[in-house]
Design a protein around this motif. Structure first.
Motif, short mmCIF file in Angstrom:
data_model
loop_
_atom_site.label_atom_id
_atom_site.label_comp_id
_atom_site.label_asym_id
_atom_site.label_seq_id
_atom_site.Cartn_x
_atom_site.Cartn_y
_atom_site.Cartn_z
N LEU A 40 0.82 -1.21 0.00
CA LEU A 40 0.00 0.00 0.00
C LEU A 40 0.85 1.26 0.00
O LEU A 40 0.61 2.19 -0.78
CB LEU A 40 -0.94 0.01 1.21
N SER A 64 1.46 4.16 -2.90
CA SER A 64 1.24 5.58 -2.63
C SER A 64 2.49 6.40 -2.93
O SER A 64 2.42 7.49 -3.51
CB SER A 64 0.84 5.76 -1.16
N SER A 114 -7.22 9.94 1.68
CA SER A 114 -7.57 9.63 0.30
C SER A 114 -8.92 10.23 -0.09
O SER A 114 -9.10 10.70 -1.21
CB SER A 114 -7.61 8.10 0.11
N ILE A 152 -8.64 3.52 -3.25
CA ILE A 152 -7.71 3.31 -2.13
C ILE A 152 -8.45 3.44 -0.81
O ILE A 152 -8.29 2.62 0.11
CB ILE A 152 -6.55 4.31 -2.20
#
Length: 477
Positions: free
Chosen positions: A40, A44, A109, A202
């Motif tokens: 993750l 990002s 997000s 996300i």
């Protein structure tokens, strides 16, 4: 249903849960679950490098101003690792920090969505700052957790293998950027609108993952577990006050310098290629960045294999030295040669961050959680070095010349590598953990009774009265 029972998010650090003696088989599930987090934040981070260049074009801002994305993202890390996330880690445990970090990631997000839609660079930086707090929280818990969850002798292998999925995430993001954000649209604003759907996806995923973590019976690792592990390996340094943990502070300094250099190189990669390689537009440069991040991920898998047969500190020395060797020519070379030097630099960068974490935490015992916050806080270098690089690039009108900045920080980080390999006070602690049999032979020999351990650990648990626990704490302080 059993899964809805005993989901307490708090456990005493004074009590051993036998998690420090987990075998390889017992540690597979929690390691796999936590490894998802590595992907993750790799995704990002890779997305950020791609958007950095895109914002320069879309919003017509300078290279130094666009580095505000990196400053917001990595500037949040010390706030998390030394502040709120570390406080939760020390008072509640690893699982609550995982859930907290995922929730912050999701909130950031969601905030990024309208900011992208309205082309608000300041608003997006604020969203990235919240995301950085979430990812900083995840790193504060995940890096030390992977390091200590399982047999100590394999800690460098575990964290580098998990971090390899971080590398995969950094590959996927630039590929997505080159084919979704930059291509098939003549309108830069329309390409930004594509990004908003990525951040919405996300947010949905990380909120769902937070629920999975809440109900997952992952083992909790306490200060008492780590003190036991340090004592068993005869490498414990926690008999000294925290302020005398010089190896830890040196590792934090190295992490600051190295991470700053790594982030600066990745953030400037697209600029470097588009400036030095003729007829290279931004979409093609983003694809080259994806390829470079691919070599980064490959370097981690190669590093894991090497560490299986060679002591991790030797591999660490080789990789760190090669970073210095290959970043140097990129300052003067151009075209494919200069880009190839950056490719090789990223390959050898691959294992540095996780290996500093693993080696820096060696022997900290009851200071492990506190120390991990410091080392992860070193990621703040990612907020300091990129603005310096881009300022030099604007001043000299050359991103290639500005590569001298990460070179200087690589050399500073190299000092820790040399100490780990040649200074006995550093080297001996690392080697004792490399040869320990904890978690491999005679596992759980110190446990007294079979049952369900705290934090959801199935197996044996040490049962001590409050008086006995307090006695142990006084002796170790």
């Amino acid at each position: 249903m059993k899964i809805f029972k005993k989901n307490s998010l708090k456990i005493s650090d004074n009590k051993r849960t036998r998690a420090a003696e987990l075998t390889l088989r017992e540690s597979i599930y929690p390691i796999c679950l936590v490894t998802i987090l590595f992907f993750l934040w790799g995704f990002s981070y890779g997305l950020l490098d791609t958007l950095n260049k895109h914002f320069q074009v879309t919003l017509n801002i300078t290279r130094s101003r666009s580095s505000g994305l990196q400053a917001a993202y990595f500037g949040a890390y010390p706030l998390a690792s030394l502040g709120h996330a570390n406080w939760i880690l020390r008072h509640y445990g690893y699982k609550p920090v995982f859930i907290w970090g995922l929730c912050l990631y999701g909130v950031g997000s969601l905030i990024a969505w309208p900011c992208i839609l309205h082309r608000s660079f300041g608003g997006f930086c604020a969203a990235i700052f919240i995301i950085g707090n979430g990812l900083g929280s995840l790193e504060t818990a995940a890096n030390p957790y992977i390091t200590v969850c399982g047999p100590p002798r394999y800690s460098e292998l575990r964290i580098n293998l998990s971090q390899a999925f971080n590398g995969i995430g950094t590959v996927v993001a630039p590929v997505l950027g080159s084919y979704v954000f930059f291509k098939h649209t003549v309108d830069d604003v329309a390409s930004l609108k594509n990004v908003q759907w990525v951040y919405l996806a996300i947010a949905c995923f990380v909120f769902l993952l937070a629920v999975v973590f809440y109900f997952s019976p992952i083992p909790e690792i306490t200060d008492a577990d780590m003190a036991f592990q340090a004592e068993e390996t005869h490498a414990g340094t926690d008999v000294q006050p925290f302020k005398k943990q010089y190896r830890l502070f040196h590792a934090t300094f190295a992490q600051f310098c190295y991470t700053g250099a790594q982030v600066a190189i990745a953030g400037a990669f697209i600029n470097y290629v588009s400036e030095t390689r003729g007829d290279t537009d931004d979409p093609l440069a983003a694809q080259f960045l994806a390829g470079a991040q691919g070599t980064f991920a490959m370097g981690r898998f190669v590093g894991v294999i090497l560490m299986k047969f060679i002591r991790p500190r030797y591999v660490f020395l080789l990789y760190m030295t090669m970073c210095i060797v290959f970043i140097s020519p990129s300052i003067t070379q151009r075209g494919n040669t200069g880009m190839a030097m950056l490719y090789l630099t990223l390959f050898f960068e691959s294992i540095i961050f996780p290996t500093i974490v693993a080696l820096g935490m060696r022997g900290l015992g009851k200071y492990t959680k506190r120390g991990s916050g410091l080392i992860v806080g070193g990621v703040a270098g990612g907020a300091v070095v990129p603005p310096i690089l881009f300022a030099v690039a604007d001043l000299r009108d050359s991103t290639a010349t500005a590569m001298a900045v990460p070179l200087a920080f690589f050399i500073a980080a190299w000092s820790y590598t040399l100490c780990v390999n040649f200074v006995p006070a550093y080297r001996d602690v690392a080697d004792k953990f490399t040869t320990t049999e904890v978690g491999i032979t005679n596992a759980h020999a110190h446990d007294e009774e079979t049952g369900v351990g705290a934090g959801g650990v199935v197996g044996k648990e040490v049962k001590e009265s409050p008086a006995e626990t307090e006695h142990i704490d006084i002796e170790k302080s």
